[in-house]
Every structure is written in structure tokens, then in C-alpha cells.
Design an enzyme around this catalytic site. Sequence first.
Site, PDB file in Angstrom:
ATOM      1  N   HIS A 181      -7.997  10.503   5.613  1.00 34.58           N
ATOM      2  CA  HIS A 181      -9.398  10.129   5.793  1.00 34.58           C
ATOM      3  C   HIS A 181     -10.257  11.378   5.825  1.00 34.58           C
ATOM      4  O   HIS A 181     -10.243  12.128   6.788  1.00 34.58           O
ATOM      5  CB  HIS A 181      -9.581   9.321   7.082  1.00 34.58           C
ATOM      6  CG  HIS A 181     -10.973   8.836   7.269  1.00 34.58           C
ATOM      7  ND1 HIS A 181     -11.625   8.840   8.471  1.00 34.58           N
ATOM      8  CD2 HIS A 181     -11.852   8.348   6.363  1.00 34.58           C
ATOM      9  CE1 HIS A 181     -12.851   8.363   8.304  1.00 34.58           C
ATOM     10  NE2 HIS A 181     -13.009   8.056   7.036  1.00 34.58           N
ATOM     11  N   GLU A 225      -6.661  -1.400  -4.261  1.00 35.25           N
ATOM     12  CA  GLU A 225      -7.160  -0.045  -3.977  1.00 35.25           C
ATOM     13  C   GLU A 225      -6.787   0.931  -5.078  1.00 35.25           C
ATOM     14  O   GLU A 225      -5.665   0.903  -5.597  1.00 35.25           O
ATOM     15  CB  GLU A 225      -6.544   0.435  -2.649  1.00 35.25           C
ATOM     16  CG  GLU A 225      -6.845   1.880  -2.279  1.00 35.25           C
ATOM     17  CD  GLU A 225      -6.357   2.254  -0.884  1.00 35.25           C
ATOM     18  OE1 GLU A 225      -5.323   1.726  -0.447  1.00 35.25           O
ATOM     19  OE2 GLU A 225      -7.034   3.080  -0.243  1.00 35.25           O
ATOM     20  N   HIS A 256     -12.564   5.248   1.629  1.00 36.79           N
ATOM     21  CA  HIS A 256     -12.729   6.532   2.325  1.00 36.79           C
ATOM     22  C   HIS A 256     -12.516   7.698   1.385  1.00 36.79           C
ATOM     23  O   HIS A 256     -11.821   7.565   0.372  1.00 36.79           O
ATOM     24  CB  HIS A 256     -11.705   6.615   3.473  1.00 36.79           C
ATOM     25  CG  HIS A 256     -10.299   6.300   3.042  1.00 36.79           C
ATOM     26  ND1 HIS A 256      -9.373   7.265   2.741  1.00 36.79           N
ATOM     27  CD2 HIS A 256      -9.662   5.109   2.812  1.00 36.79           C
ATOM     28  CE1 HIS A 256      -8.231   6.690   2.385  1.00 36.79           C
ATOM     29  NE2 HIS A 256      -8.381   5.374   2.404  1.00 36.79           N
ATOM     30  N   ASP A 266       0.862  -1.187   0.000  1.00 34.59           N
ATOM     31  CA  ASP A 266       0.000   0.000   0.000  1.00 34.59           C
ATOM     32  C   ASP A 266       0.898   1.236   0.000  1.00 34.59           C
ATOM     33  O   ASP A 266       1.601   1.501   0.980  1.00 34.59           O
ATOM     34  CB  ASP A 266      -0.911  -0.040   1.234  1.00 34.59           C
ATOM     35  CG  ASP A 266      -2.122   0.866   1.098  1.00 34.59           C
ATOM     36  OD1 ASP A 266      -2.075   1.820   0.304  1.00 34.59           O
ATOM     37  OD2 ASP A 266      -3.118   0.619   1.812  1.00 34.59           O
ATOM     38  N   GLU A 310     -11.164   0.890  -1.870  1.00 39.25           N
ATOM     39  CA  GLU A 310     -10.312  -0.245  -1.507  1.00 39.25           C
ATOM     40  C   GLU A 310     -11.181  -1.355  -0.943  1.00 39.25           C
ATOM     41  O   GLU A 310     -12.138  -1.105  -0.216  1.00 39.25           O
ATOM     42  CB  GLU A 310      -9.244   0.156  -0.498  1.00 39.25           C
ATOM     43  CG  GLU A 310      -9.731   0.661   0.831  1.00 39.25           C
ATOM     44  CD  GLU A 310      -8.606   1.281   1.660  1.00 39.25           C
ATOM     45  OE1 GLU A 310      -7.677   0.534   2.010  1.00 39.25           O
ATOM     46  OE2 GLU A 310      -8.660   2.488   1.939  1.00 39.25           O
TER      47      GLU A 310
HETATM   48  C1  HZT Z   1      -4.887   5.637   8.074  1.00 42.17           C
HETATM   49  C2  HZT Z   1      -3.555   5.725   8.441  1.00 42.17           C
HETATM   50  C3  HZT Z   1      -2.585   5.619   7.486  1.00 42.17           C
HETATM   51  C4  HZT Z   1      -6.675   5.349   6.349  1.00 42.17           C
HETATM   52  C5  HZT Z   1      -7.360   3.319   5.186  1.00 42.17           C
HETATM   53  C6  HZT Z   1      -6.106   3.004   4.491  1.00 42.17           C
HETATM   54  C7  HZT Z   1      -4.114   2.427   4.020  1.00 42.17           C
HETATM   55  O1  HZT Z   1      -8.231   2.115   7.628  1.00 42.17           O
HETATM   56  C8  HZT Z   1     -11.761   5.427   7.344  1.00 42.17           C
HETATM   57  C9  HZT Z   1     -11.747   4.494   6.423  1.00 42.17           C
HETATM   58  C10 HZT Z   1      -2.889   5.417   6.167  1.00 42.17           C
HETATM   59  C11 HZT Z   1      -4.222   5.326   5.811  1.00 42.17           C
HETATM   60  C12 HZT Z   1      -5.229   5.443   6.753  1.00 42.17           C
HETATM   61  F1  HZT Z   1      -1.298   5.724   7.845  1.00 42.17           F
HETATM   62  N1  HZT Z   1      -7.137   3.995   6.419  1.00 42.17           N
HETATM   63  N2  HZT Z   1      -5.918   3.218   3.192  1.00 42.17           N
HETATM   64  N3  HZT Z   1      -4.696   2.826   2.896  1.00 42.17           N
HETATM   65  N4  HZT Z   1      -5.001   2.518   5.022  1.00 42.17           N
HETATM   66  S1  HZT Z   1      -8.125   3.552   7.623  1.00 42.17           S
HETATM   67  C13 HZT Z   1      -9.684   4.161   7.287  1.00 42.17           C
HETATM   68  O2  HZT Z   1      -7.603   4.115   8.848  1.00 42.17           O
HETATM   69  S2  HZT Z   1     -10.304   5.400   8.164  1.00 42.17           S
HETATM   70  C14 HZT Z   1     -10.567   3.770   6.382  1.00 42.17           C
HETATM   71 MN    MN Z   2      -4.059   2.497   0.977  1.00 40.14          MN
HETATM   72 MN    MN Z   3      -7.027   3.910   1.648  1.00 40.24          MN
END
Ligand code: HZT
Ligand code: MN
Ligand code: MN
Length: 425
Positions: free
Chosen positions: A286, A406, A278, A198, A311
Site C-alpha cells: 500500500h 484487480e 491503491h 488474489d 481493484e
Molecule cells: C494488505 C495486506 C495484504 C492491501 C488491498 C489488497 C489484496 O485492503 C489501502 C487500500 C495484501 C494487500 C493489502 F496482505 N489491501 N489488494 N490485494 N488486498 S488493503 C488496502 O489493505 S490498504 C487497500
Molecule cells: Mn490483490
Molecule cells: Mn490490491
Amino acid sequence: MIATVPTEKKPDEVPPAAAADGEEDEEMEEEGAPEAQGAGGEGKKKKKKKKPKKKSKLEQTEPPTIGLTKLFPDGNFPEGELQEYKDDNSYRTNSEEKRYDERMAMEDPEVTYNNIRRAAEVHRQVRKYARKTIRPGMRMLEIADLIENGVRNLVEENGLESGIGFPTGLSLNHCAAHYSPNSGDTIVLGEKDVLKVDIGVHVKGRICDSAFTLTFDPTYEKLLEAVKAATDTGVREAGIDVRLGELAGYIQETMESYEVEVNGKVLPVKPIENLSGHTIAPYQIHGGKSVLLVKNDDPTKMEEGEYFAIETFGSTGRGKVIEQGEVSHYARKVDAPHVPLRLTSAKALLKSINKNFGTLPWCRRYLERAGESKYLLALNHLVSQGIVQDYPPLCDVRGSMTAQFEHTILLRPTRKEVVSRGDDY
Ligand code: HZT
Ligand code: MN
Ligand code: MN
């Protein structure tokens, strides 16, 4: 005369990355054609006529090192895949009004899609190299470095203007998201591992968030296929005025139409019910809206102008993740409360976080790179004070396997743009 050195460029005009200049070699071949090198010094035949000077077309190196502004000197970065809106919104593609809105968006430096397209092109070039380089036997730290060096170079990292959008996710097997190696990590990628890669890239706070899954053992190919198809469904069904709860239903339907055979046992592919896509806002990974992977009653609609990370995650386990393992990912909360900090070290750490990352997510390795050491107490304090959010690894049950795909999409006035689409996924 002996030498047949291309003479179209004076030495001081040779670009620094001449080795990467594809056409440099071509021109050599042309001018070094057999007749030009005749032993008897009949070098007269050598083409003297200057062809209209070909623009030397710079190509990316391997590993990738050349900044994208050099590869796209006109400053226009490629559009992603375009998808037309459906049903009630099909009129938008040719609507004079919507086309006007889009021209205005492109001219407004605050809105322009050029920043996210530059981030997306960096993403494509870095992942292309990652895909062909990542192999079992590599340490997770090496993998993170190869990706992050590529991103930093190609995006021409510059303070908070452009850089890494969030820590490189390298979650393995039953872990679906938010694992990145901390320094000292000794994990080595195995032949039977399922790795989620990712990668986040940002330009002026516009984050390209896109991920894929790698396997080296054919057992889990169907799992990957299921999740790729579910993400494609999410991308295809997304649109202005689409309800998030319904979109989740389409994703679920696609994912559940697959099964995977592991050691002679047929397992259903389950969408992970507590993970989601998101919205993305400037410098905010987010943006406030979530797209779950299982049908629900959320009536919230997608809106014109929004950026979504679409995603999906599939699992051979419970289809539910819990927080598990050592934390690597963090981000300062966008709406952090103002708390007077008594701990001097926490105050100083917060200053460094603000300067280096603002509200973009980061990981422990990036703090260390920024010069911090022995920061854990201060960091834990900022977390407990509600100023910094920690994002622990998210894992299904041990022994299960998870996959993720994603893309980042733009809901433009006339069309949907899948900015992160490439020839790989
Ligand atoms: C949070 C921290 C990060 C966001 C999704 C995601 C990786 O799961 C609401 C919906 C990077 C991304 C995120 F360091 N997250 N996308 N890619 N992770 S999440 C989320 O926290 S909050 C999804
Ligand atoms: Mn991601
Ligand atoms: Mn994401």
C-alpha cells in the site's frame, strides 16, 4: 542403423527440463518421417543436412515449474496491455520528451519496468494453471499450495530479491478479501462457492497485485461480469492527473448498472464502499493513495510514474465489509515505531520477520515454513505494540456474495501499461 534419435544435441547439452521442450518432439517427428524408417535399411534418405540449428524453445510445464529467466533467456519480459492517455494527455504518446523519459526509466535499474513485467508474467502463467485446476472438492490449503508452489518456482524465489508478494487470497462468498487458510484449515471448496483468487508476485520489491473470481454455478455470472466491467472502467479511466474521487464515481456507475437474479429475486450489485484500490511502492503493497469504489470528494490526483492496483469489489449484500474471522495476513509496518521489546520471543520473531519478509505481507503458513512454531503470543505482542499490522478477513453479511477483479497498472510517461493483463481478464 536403427535409432533415429535427434542428434543435434550431445547428451550433456540436453536441458534439464527436456520434457518441457516443445520442439524436441517436433524434431523427432520430422526425422522419424516414414521414408527415414524404411524397413529395408534405406535409411540414407534420412535428412543429413543440418538445418540452421533451431533454438530449442522451452515451454512451461503443467504444473508450472520452469523459472521465467529460463523461458526468457534474453531477460526481456513481455509488456502488458498498452492504453493511450485521453484528453489533455493524449499528446504524451508521441511526445519526444515523454518518450525520452521512458527510455531513461527503462535503462535505470532502479526504475526499469522489467521487474514488474517479470512478476506479471509469473502471475499470468500461475493463474492460467490455477484457473484450469481449481475445482470444488479441493481443500483451501491445496489450492493455496498449488498457487504458491507455482509462484515460488516461476519467480525463482530468492530471499527478498524475488518471491511471493503477499499471501494468496482465497476469500469465499460473503468474504471479499484477506482470507488465506492457516495450517489446519479444513474448508473444502463447494460447488456453489464464489472464490476470489488474489495472487501477489514480486521481483526486487516490484509487486504485481492481481485478482479474479471463480464460480462453478452460473447463478453469479452476472455479479462477476459487473465487477469485471467496473475494474475495466477503473483501468480505462485511470490516468495522469485524474482525481481519485472522480475515478471512484466511474467505477460505481459501471457496477451499479448491473443486477443479479438469485432464487428468483433481483438484487442490485453494490460496490463495496469501504474497500479500495491503491498505489504500490517498492516492497510496500500500500503506497499511500487509495481509490474507493463510490464517488467521493478526494481531490488527490494520479501522477506520472505511479503504480496502481485497480481493484473493485461488488456485493449482493450491504456493500460494506467488516473484519471477521481468524487472521492470516500480516505485514511489518513500514514506519514501525521503535519500541524496546521486553518479550524475548517477540524480539526473535521480529528478527525472523525482517529477514524473511521485510515489509512485504505474509501469512502464518509462511512463518511456519520459515521455521517458526508457537509464535502466536509473540506475534500478537508485535501487533499490539504497533510494529506488525494484522489484516483480518473482510466480509459482507452472511448469505451475500462478493466478487473481485484487480489489475496492476503503470502510469508510464507516454502510455498506461496494464502489466497484469492476460488473455483471461
Ligand atoms: C494488505 C495486506 C495484504 C492491501 C488491498 C489488497 C489484496 O485492503 C489501502 C487500500 C495484501 C494487500 C493489502 F496482505 N489491501 N489488494 N490485494 N488486498 S488493503 C488496502 O489493505 S490498504 C487497500
Ligand atoms: Mn490483490
Ligand atoms: Mn490490491
